[in-house]
Write a protein that holds these residues in place. Structure first.
Motif, PDB file in Angstrom:
ATOM      1  N   VAL A 191     -41.625  15.293  23.690  1.00  0.00           N
ATOM      2  CA  VAL A 191     -42.581  15.461  22.587  1.00  0.00           C
ATOM      3  C   VAL A 191     -41.936  16.265  21.471  1.00  0.00           C
ATOM      4  O   VAL A 191     -41.607  17.445  21.648  1.00  0.00           O
ATOM      5  CB  VAL A 191     -43.870  16.171  23.069  1.00  0.00           C
ATOM      6  CG1 VAL A 191     -44.829  16.356  21.910  1.00  0.00           C
ATOM      7  CG2 VAL A 191     -44.534  15.389  24.185  1.00  0.00           C
ATOM      8  N   ARG A 193     -42.327  16.917  17.069  1.00  0.00           N
ATOM      9  CA  ARG A 193     -43.270  16.738  15.968  1.00  0.00           C
ATOM     10  C   ARG A 193     -42.535  16.805  14.637  1.00  0.00           C
ATOM     11  O   ARG A 193     -41.690  17.677  14.438  1.00  0.00           O
ATOM     12  CB  ARG A 193     -44.350  17.837  15.984  1.00  0.00           C
ATOM     13  CG  ARG A 193     -45.081  18.020  17.297  1.00  0.00           C
ATOM     14  CD  ARG A 193     -45.919  16.818  17.685  1.00  0.00           C
ATOM     15  NE  ARG A 193     -46.891  16.412  16.667  1.00  0.00           N
ATOM     16  CZ  ARG A 193     -48.103  16.939  16.529  1.00  0.00           C
ATOM     17  NH1 ARG A 193     -48.496  17.931  17.323  1.00  0.00           N
ATOM     18  NH2 ARG A 193     -48.926  16.482  15.606  1.00  0.00           N
ATOM     19  N   THR A 195     -42.326  18.158  11.284  1.00  0.00           N
ATOM     20  CA  THR A 195     -42.841  19.460  10.862  1.00  0.00           C
ATOM     21  C   THR A 195     -42.506  19.686   9.389  1.00  0.00           C
ATOM     22  O   THR A 195     -41.348  19.561   8.984  1.00  0.00           O
ATOM     23  CB  THR A 195     -42.215  20.566  11.732  1.00  0.00           C
ATOM     24  OG1 THR A 195     -42.557  20.314  13.107  1.00  0.00           O
ATOM     25  CG2 THR A 195     -42.716  21.941  11.327  1.00  0.00           C
ATOM     26  N   GLN A 209     -47.924  19.425  11.097  1.00  0.00           N
ATOM     27  CA  GLN A 209     -47.159  18.565  12.015  1.00  0.00           C
ATOM     28  C   GLN A 209     -47.923  17.249  12.165  1.00  0.00           C
ATOM     29  O   GLN A 209     -48.574  17.005  13.172  1.00  0.00           O
ATOM     30  CB  GLN A 209     -46.959  19.257  13.362  1.00  0.00           C
ATOM     31  CG  GLN A 209     -46.073  20.503  13.271  1.00  0.00           C
ATOM     32  CD  GLN A 209     -45.813  21.133  14.612  1.00  0.00           C
ATOM     33  OE1 GLN A 209     -46.737  21.374  15.392  1.00  0.00           O
ATOM     34  NE2 GLN A 209     -44.543  21.399  14.915  1.00  0.00           N
ATOM     35  N   TRP A 211     -47.213  13.984  12.547  1.00  0.00           N
ATOM     36  CA  TRP A 211     -46.898  12.821  13.386  1.00  0.00           C
ATOM     37  C   TRP A 211     -45.803  13.163  14.391  1.00  0.00           C
ATOM     38  O   TRP A 211     -45.051  14.106  14.222  1.00  0.00           O
ATOM     39  CB  TRP A 211     -46.506  11.600  12.546  1.00  0.00           C
ATOM     40  CG  TRP A 211     -45.631  11.845  11.350  1.00  0.00           C
ATOM     41  CD1 TRP A 211     -46.014  12.276  10.107  1.00  0.00           C
ATOM     42  CD2 TRP A 211     -44.204  11.660  11.257  1.00  0.00           C
ATOM     43  NE1 TRP A 211     -44.938  12.368   9.268  1.00  0.00           N
ATOM     44  CE2 TRP A 211     -43.814  11.982   9.932  1.00  0.00           C
ATOM     45  CE3 TRP A 211     -43.237  11.231  12.161  1.00  0.00           C
ATOM     46  CZ2 TRP A 211     -42.491  11.911   9.490  1.00  0.00           C
ATOM     47  CZ3 TRP A 211     -41.907  11.147  11.734  1.00  0.00           C
ATOM     48  CH2 TRP A 211     -41.561  11.479  10.406  1.00  0.00           C
ATOM     49  N   ASP A 212     -45.763  12.384  15.448  1.00  0.00           N
ATOM     50  CA  ASP A 212     -44.799  12.565  16.539  1.00  0.00           C
ATOM     51  C   ASP A 212     -43.625  11.607  16.373  1.00  0.00           C
ATOM     52  O   ASP A 212     -43.782  10.487  15.888  1.00  0.00           O
ATOM     53  CB  ASP A 212     -45.447  12.277  17.898  1.00  0.00           C
ATOM     54  CG  ASP A 212     -46.545  13.258  18.250  1.00  0.00           C
ATOM     55  OD1 ASP A 212     -46.621  14.321  17.606  1.00  0.00           O
ATOM     56  OD2 ASP A 212     -47.326  12.953  19.164  1.00  0.00           O
TER      57      ASP A 212
END
Length: 229
Positions: A191, A193, A195, A209, A211-212
């Motif tokens: 995971v 992000r 940023t 943040q 979206w991944d």
């Protein structure tokens, strides 16, 4: 169908099928992706992959490139970062991790000046050559360890870390102007992000943040200590 038409169709499909669905909706950014020819920044042996939704090795095998951080990010990730950092024409940008020069090329078309730091000598030469062939003259690629930023030439309007880090060093955040923005991919596999940090005042910061994603590590940035039993 000739090769030029094939490339134009592949680029169109990349923009419409990969990038727009990833909430890249700024028409100027979409036009930029059509103008800056991504295939010209991809190593010749991987040119067939230029418009594929994947990380592209810049050195060695795919596994080696990802382990060393020497790869191009997926087109949708590059496009979303360039959109979400909201570059302006009069801004000075610092990029850490030039890679092939493609992200710097995109940002160079949006900003006044880009300085891109690349630690790997072979990639420095690749990026410089690609940018020169593309006619982009306001991007300077320097061979340097970017993990401490470039305080001597700061402060910057925008700083982009073109890879992942465990955390953004305070020393790099301090190189932003008030009102400046930093983009980075932060976290640990699986995971991470995207940023975005804005320097709201001399001592004030706002972070989002939205979206991944995931990206190879930038070299020499601090990692959290891991206890071993």
């Amino acid at each position: 169908m000739n090769a030029a038409l094939d490339l134009a169709r592949a680029r169109f499909n990349m923009i419409e099928q990969q990038i727009r669905p990833w909430d890249v909706l700024d028409l100027e950014i979409l036009a930029l992706l059509d103008e800056v020819k991504r295939e010209e920044f991809v190593p010749a042996e991987h040119r067939a992959l230029a418009f594929v939704d994947m990380q592209i090795p810049l050195a060695g095998s795919a596994a080696e490139a990802i382990e060393s951080g020497q790869c191009m990010l997926e087109p949708k990730v590059e496009a979303r970062i360039v959109q979400d950092v909201h570059l302006k024409r009069n801004e000075k940008v610092l990029e850490v991790g030039a890679g092939s020069g493609y992200m710097a090329a995109l940002m160079g078309r949006r900003a006044e000046r880009v300085i891109s730091l690349e630690i790997e000598p072979r990639l420095v030469q690749m990026a410089r050559g690609n940018l020169a062939r593309a006619g982009i003259a306001n991007v300077e690629v320097r061979e340097a360890d970017g993990s401490a930023g470039l305080a001597a030439e700061g402060p910057f309007d925008v700083i982009v870390l073109s890879g992942s880090v465990a955390e953004v060093p305070q020393a790099i955040l301090a190189q932003l102007k008030v009102g400046g923005r930093l983009a980075a991919i932060v976290g640990e596999e699986p995971v991470m992000r995207a940023t975005f940090v804005t320097r709201a005042s001399e001592a004030g910061w706002t972070t989002s943040q939205p979206w991944d994603t995931a990206a190879p590590r930038l070299r020499n940035f601090p990692e959290p200590s891991r206890f071993r039993f």
